[in-house]
Design an enzyme around this catalytic site. Structure first.
Site, PDB file in Angstrom:
ATOM      1  N   ASP A   8       0.870  -1.172   0.000  1.00 20.29           N
ATOM      2  CA  ASP A   8       0.000   0.000   0.000  1.00 20.29           C
ATOM      3  C   ASP A   8       0.911   1.227   0.000  1.00 20.29           C
ATOM      4  O   ASP A   8       2.114   1.119   0.267  1.00 20.29           O
ATOM      5  CB  ASP A   8      -0.896  -0.054   1.237  1.00 20.29           C
ATOM      6  CG  ASP A   8      -1.770   1.170   1.376  1.00 20.29           C
ATOM      7  OD1 ASP A   8      -2.398   1.573   0.385  1.00 20.29           O
ATOM      8  OD2 ASP A   8      -1.820   1.731   2.493  1.00 20.29           O
ATOM      9  N   ASP A  10       0.037   5.217   1.123  1.00 20.98           N
ATOM     10  CA  ASP A  10      -0.065   6.098   2.295  1.00 20.98           C
ATOM     11  C   ASP A  10      -0.143   5.276   3.582  1.00 20.98           C
ATOM     12  O   ASP A  10      -0.997   4.396   3.709  1.00 20.98           O
ATOM     13  CB  ASP A  10      -1.319   6.976   2.198  1.00 20.98           C
ATOM     14  CG  ASP A  10      -1.290   7.911   1.013  1.00 20.98           C
ATOM     15  OD1 ASP A  10      -1.231   9.128   1.222  1.00 20.98           O
ATOM     16  OD2 ASP A  10      -1.331   7.424  -0.135  1.00 20.98           O
TER      17      ASP A  10
END
Length: 232
Positions: A8, A10
């Site tokens: 992922d 952020d």
């Protein structure tokens, strides 16, 4: 054998909370409102820009003002998207180690491509010696269904010509782990990311929880050299 590691963006690879916090502070200043606590913003970043508007203004999503505020946040964020954002500690070393051991890497995010590419470009994360080692960036623009649906993970693996069931997905949100499990991947939950204070990360049922960037590095080393990824 581990064929690839997917991340992922952020709250997992990059600490983007400071620049979201700055953008919200500018907005609230424009509206003569007091500052928001940084920790409240940090815990909300992985929920997306709309969640940040709800936090900052307590508006219903159907309120006509909501979309005006949402667009203003995105405008301000894009202007200063990488002023204080950076890789989490020790993750630069981790990326280099995975590259040296010929493990393909990808980023799979719910952040739209406009903002993902701007962030990665300004941080030079698609340039060597760090970012040039990512083979793929998959964003919501590229799929019909976003996480927690496994579609973006399957697409990234297909684009890299690796098997999902021989890959690992690392994320800091429940939907990341749900997507990884649905794709039959091994999953690592990043406790150092943007976790809500009331969220019980153990309930996500990730294979293992990484307590820090250094711990994540160690877990991936063990997985790559053939040790089992422990059950969390």
């Amino acid at each position: 054998m581990i064929e690839a590691v997917l991340f992922d963006l952020d709250g997992t690879l990059i600490d983007t909370a400071p620049d979201f916090h700055s953008a919200l502070q500018k907005m609230r200043s424009e509206d003569s409102l007091p500052p928001l606590a940084y920790e409240d913003v940090r815990q909300t970043v992985s929920d997306g820009a709309r969640a940040l508007i709800k936090l900052a203004y307590h508006l219903d999503i159907n309120d006509p003002v909501f979309e005006v505020k949402h667009q203003r946040l995105l405008e301000l964020y894009l202007q200063d998207i990488a002023v204080n954002s950076c890789l989490f500690p020790q993750l630069g070393n981790m990326i280099l180690w995975l590259h040296e051991n010929k493990i393909p890497m990808a980023i799979v995010t719910n952040k739209p491509r406009l903002y993902s590419e701007a962030l990665l470009s300004q941080l030079r994360l698609f340039d060597k010696p760090i970012g040039g080692y990512f083979q793929n960036l998959t964003c919501p623009d590229d799929v019909q269904n976003t996480k927690p649906d496994p579609e973006p993970l399957f697409k990234a693996c297909k684009d890299m010509n690796v098997l999902a069931e021989r890959s690992i997905y690392v994320g800091d949100h429940r939907r990341d782990i749900e997507a990884g499990r649905a794709a039959n991947m091994r999953t690592i939950a990043a406790r150092f990311g943007y976790i809500h204070a009331e969220d019980e990360i153990e309930s996500w049922q990730a294979d293992i929880i990484a307590e820090s960037g250094e711990h994540l590095h160690d877990l991936l080393k063990d997985a790559v050299i053939g040790k089992n990824l422990p059950q969390g």
